[in-house]
Motif scaffolding. Structure first.
Motif, PDB file in Angstrom:
ATOM      1  N   GLY A  20      19.185   4.960   9.565  1.00 28.70           N
ATOM      2  CA  GLY A  20      19.154   4.786  10.668  1.00 28.70           C
ATOM      3  C   GLY A  20      19.059   4.423  11.373  1.00 28.70           C
ATOM      4  N   ASP A  21      18.181   4.681  13.047  1.00 30.02           N
ATOM      5  CA  ASP A  21      18.223   3.795  13.660  1.00 30.02           C
ATOM      6  C   ASP A  21      16.652   2.898  13.396  1.00 30.02           C
ATOM      7  OD1 ASP A  21      19.909   5.001  15.885  1.00 30.02           O
ATOM      8  OD2 ASP A  21      18.391   6.260  16.456  1.00 30.02           O
ATOM      9  N   ALA A  22      16.567   1.774  14.279  1.00 30.58           N
ATOM     10  CA  ALA A  22      16.011   0.175  13.581  1.00 30.58           C
ATOM     11  C   ALA A  22      15.027  -0.178  15.278  1.00 30.58           C
ATOM     12  CB  ALA A  22      16.602  -0.726  12.761  1.00 30.58           C
ATOM     13  N   PRO A  23      14.747   0.599  15.833  1.00 26.78           N
ATOM     14  CA  PRO A  23      14.228  -0.117  16.816  1.00 26.78           C
ATOM     15  C   PRO A  23      13.673  -1.268  16.599  1.00 26.78           C
ATOM     16  CG  PRO A  23      12.285   1.878  16.627  1.00 26.78           C
ATOM     17  CD  PRO A  23      13.523   1.909  15.579  1.00 26.78           C
ATOM     18  N   GLY A  24      13.640  -2.050  17.904  1.00 22.15           N
ATOM     19  CA  GLY A  24      13.203  -3.597  18.218  1.00 22.15           C
ATOM     20  C   GLY A  24      11.727  -4.461  19.088  1.00 22.15           C
ATOM     21  N   GLY A  71      12.104 -11.667  13.314  1.00 17.72           N
ATOM     22  CA  GLY A  71      12.875 -12.544  13.594  1.00 17.72           C
ATOM     23  C   GLY A  71      11.958 -13.031  14.706  1.00 17.72           C
ATOM     24  N   THR A  72      13.723 -12.816  15.964  1.00 14.10           N
ATOM     25  CA  THR A  72      13.233 -13.608  16.804  1.00 14.10           C
ATOM     26  C   THR A  72      12.879 -11.928  17.569  1.00 14.10           C
ATOM     27  OG1 THR A  72      16.138 -12.781  17.718  1.00 14.10           O
ATOM     28  CG2 THR A  72      15.402 -15.125  17.573  1.00 14.10           C
ATOM     29  N   ARG A  73      13.118 -10.752  17.183  1.00 13.84           N
ATOM     30  CA  ARG A  73      12.430  -9.090  17.107  1.00 13.84           C
ATOM     31  C   ARG A  73      11.580  -8.517  16.383  1.00 13.84           C
ATOM     32  NH1 ARG A  73      13.171  -7.360  22.662  1.00 13.84           N
ATOM     33  NH2 ARG A  73      13.240  -5.320  21.907  1.00 13.84           N
ATOM     34  N   VAL A  74      10.845  -7.887  16.061  1.00 16.84           N
ATOM     35  CA  VAL A  74      10.567  -7.249  15.086  1.00 16.84           C
ATOM     36  C   VAL A  74      10.760  -6.041  15.272  1.00 16.84           C
ATOM     37  CG1 VAL A  74       7.893  -6.074  14.229  1.00 16.84           C
ATOM     38  CG2 VAL A  74       8.398  -8.533  15.223  1.00 16.84           C
ATOM     39  N   GLY A  75      11.558  -5.453  14.356  1.00  9.14           N
ATOM     40  CA  GLY A  75      12.856  -4.459  13.582  1.00  9.14           C
ATOM     41  C   GLY A  75      11.486  -2.962  13.154  1.00  9.14           C
ATOM     42  N   ALA A  76      11.161  -2.306  13.066  1.00 11.21           N
ATOM     43  CA  ALA A  76      10.935  -1.282  12.647  1.00 11.21           C
ATOM     44  C   ALA A  76      11.764  -0.323  12.064  1.00 11.21           C
ATOM     45  CB  ALA A  76       9.910  -0.406  13.023  1.00 11.21           C
ATOM     46  N   ARG A  77      11.777   0.387  10.879  1.00 14.27           N
ATOM     47  CA  ARG A  77      12.437   1.418  10.630  1.00 14.27           C
ATOM     48  C   ARG A  77      11.758   2.748   9.486  1.00 14.27           C
ATOM     49  NH1 ARG A  77      17.238  -1.662   7.010  1.00 14.27           N
ATOM     50  NH2 ARG A  77      16.013  -1.102   4.879  1.00 14.27           N
ATOM     51  N   ASP A  78      12.436   3.678   9.032  1.00 11.32           N
ATOM     52  CA  ASP A  78      11.934   5.064   8.274  1.00 11.32           C
ATOM     53  C   ASP A  78      12.523   4.092   7.336  1.00 11.32           C
ATOM     54  OD1 ASP A  78      11.305   6.594   6.368  1.00 11.32           O
ATOM     55  OD2 ASP A  78      11.905   7.886   7.825  1.00 11.32           O
ATOM     56  N   SER A  79      11.878   4.216   5.635  1.00 10.10           N
ATOM     57  CA  SER A  79      12.325   3.550   4.860  1.00 10.10           C
ATOM     58  C   SER A  79      12.904   4.658   4.115  1.00 10.10           C
ATOM     59  CB  SER A  79      10.942   2.876   3.179  1.00 10.10           C
ATOM     60  OG  SER A  79       9.892   4.181   3.380  1.00 10.10           O
ATOM     61  N   TYR A 110       1.284  -0.985  -0.174  1.00  6.77           N
ATOM     62  CA  TYR A 110      -0.095  -0.038  -0.028  1.00  6.77           C
ATOM     63  C   TYR A 110       1.065   1.276  -0.816  1.00  6.77           C
ATOM     64  CZ  TYR A 110      -4.478  -2.968   0.763  1.00  6.77           C
ATOM     65  OH  TYR A 110      -4.680  -4.038   0.996  1.00  6.77           O
ATOM     66  N   SER A 111       1.840   0.866   0.006  1.00  9.21           N
ATOM     67  CA  SER A 111       3.237   2.302   0.603  1.00  9.21           C
ATOM     68  C   SER A 111       3.353   2.561  -0.933  1.00  9.21           C
ATOM     69  CB  SER A 111       4.431   1.721   1.206  1.00  9.21           C
ATOM     70  OG  SER A 111       5.108   0.812   0.195  1.00  9.21           O
ATOM     71  N   GLY A 112       2.586   2.356  -2.280  1.00 12.78           N
ATOM     72  CA  GLY A 112       3.386   3.267  -3.346  1.00 12.78           C
ATOM     73  C   GLY A 112       4.781   2.396  -3.864  1.00 12.78           C
ATOM     74  N   SER A 113       5.567   3.967  -4.175  1.00  8.29           N
ATOM     75  CA  SER A 113       6.609   4.102  -4.154  1.00  8.29           C
ATOM     76  C   SER A 113       7.454   4.008  -2.837  1.00  8.29           C
ATOM     77  CB  SER A 113       7.163   5.637  -4.647  1.00  8.29           C
ATOM     78  OG  SER A 113       6.496   6.328  -3.891  1.00  8.29           O
ATOM     79  N   GLY A 114       6.672   3.668  -1.221  1.00 10.94           N
ATOM     80  CA  GLY A 114       7.961   2.698  -1.036  1.00 10.94           C
ATOM     81  C   GLY A 114       8.329   4.254  -0.376  1.00 10.94           C
ATOM     82  N   ALA A 115       8.001   4.968  -0.623  1.00 16.63           N
ATOM     83  CA  ALA A 115       9.330   6.756  -0.201  1.00 16.63           C
ATOM     84  C   ALA A 115       8.840   7.071   1.584  1.00 16.63           C
ATOM     85  CB  ALA A 115       9.124   7.250  -0.974  1.00 16.63           C
ATOM     86  N   ASP A 116       7.160   6.464   1.228  1.00 14.62           N
ATOM     87  CA  ASP A 116       6.656   7.465   2.956  1.00 14.62           C
ATOM     88  C   ASP A 116       6.243   6.600   3.499  1.00 14.62           C
ATOM     89  OD1 ASP A 116       7.373   9.668   2.820  1.00 14.62           O
ATOM     90  OD2 ASP A 116       5.574  10.098   0.946  1.00 14.62           O
ATOM     91  N   CYS A 117       6.694   5.164   4.447  1.00 12.35           N
ATOM     92  CA  CYS A 117       6.239   4.119   4.994  1.00 12.35           C
ATOM     93  C   CYS A 117       7.274   3.400   5.992  1.00 12.35           C
ATOM     94  CB  CYS A 117       5.258   3.535   4.033  1.00 12.35           C
ATOM     95  SG  CYS A 117       7.015   2.451   2.890  1.00 12.35           S
ATOM     96  N   VAL A 118       6.821   2.345   6.738  1.00 11.31           N
ATOM     97  CA  VAL A 118       8.020   1.768   7.600  1.00 11.31           C
ATOM     98  C   VAL A 118       8.138   0.693   7.213  1.00 11.31           C
ATOM     99  CG1 VAL A 118       7.620   1.041   9.484  1.00 11.31           C
ATOM    100  CG2 VAL A 118       6.248   3.293   9.540  1.00 11.31           C
TER     101      VAL A 118
END
Length: 58
Positions: free
Chosen positions: A39-43, A26-34, A13-21
Motif C-alpha cells: 500500500g501507500d507509504a508516505p515519506g 533513507g534520504t526520507r523516512v517512509g512509513a507504512r501499515d505492516s 514491541y509489535s509482537g507478531s507484527g500484525a498491528d503496527c507501522v
C-alpha cells in the motif's frame, strides 16, 4: 520514494507484527501499515522523525 527496495523495520514491541507501522530510513523516512506492505507509504524528511516520535508518546 521507491519503498520496495528499502529495508523496512518493525518495532520489537509489535509482537507478531500484525498491528503496527513499519518504517524505512533513507534520504526520507517512509512509513507504512505492516499489514499492507504494497500500500501507500508516505515519506517525510528525516529531520521530522524525532518530532513524530515525540507526538506518539503524548
Amino acid at each position: 520514494m521507491d519503498d520496495r527496495e528499502r529495508q523496512w523495520r518493525v518495532s520489537g514491541y509489535s509482537g507478531s507484527g500484525a498491528d503496527c507501522v513499519a518504517v524505512a530510513f533513507g534520504t526520507r523516512v517512509g512509513a507504512r501499515d505492516s499489514k499492507n506492505p504494497r500500500g501507500d507509504a508516505p515519506g517525510f524528511p528525516t529531520s521530522s522523525w524525532p518530532a513524530f516520535g515525540r507526538a506518539l508518546t503524548r
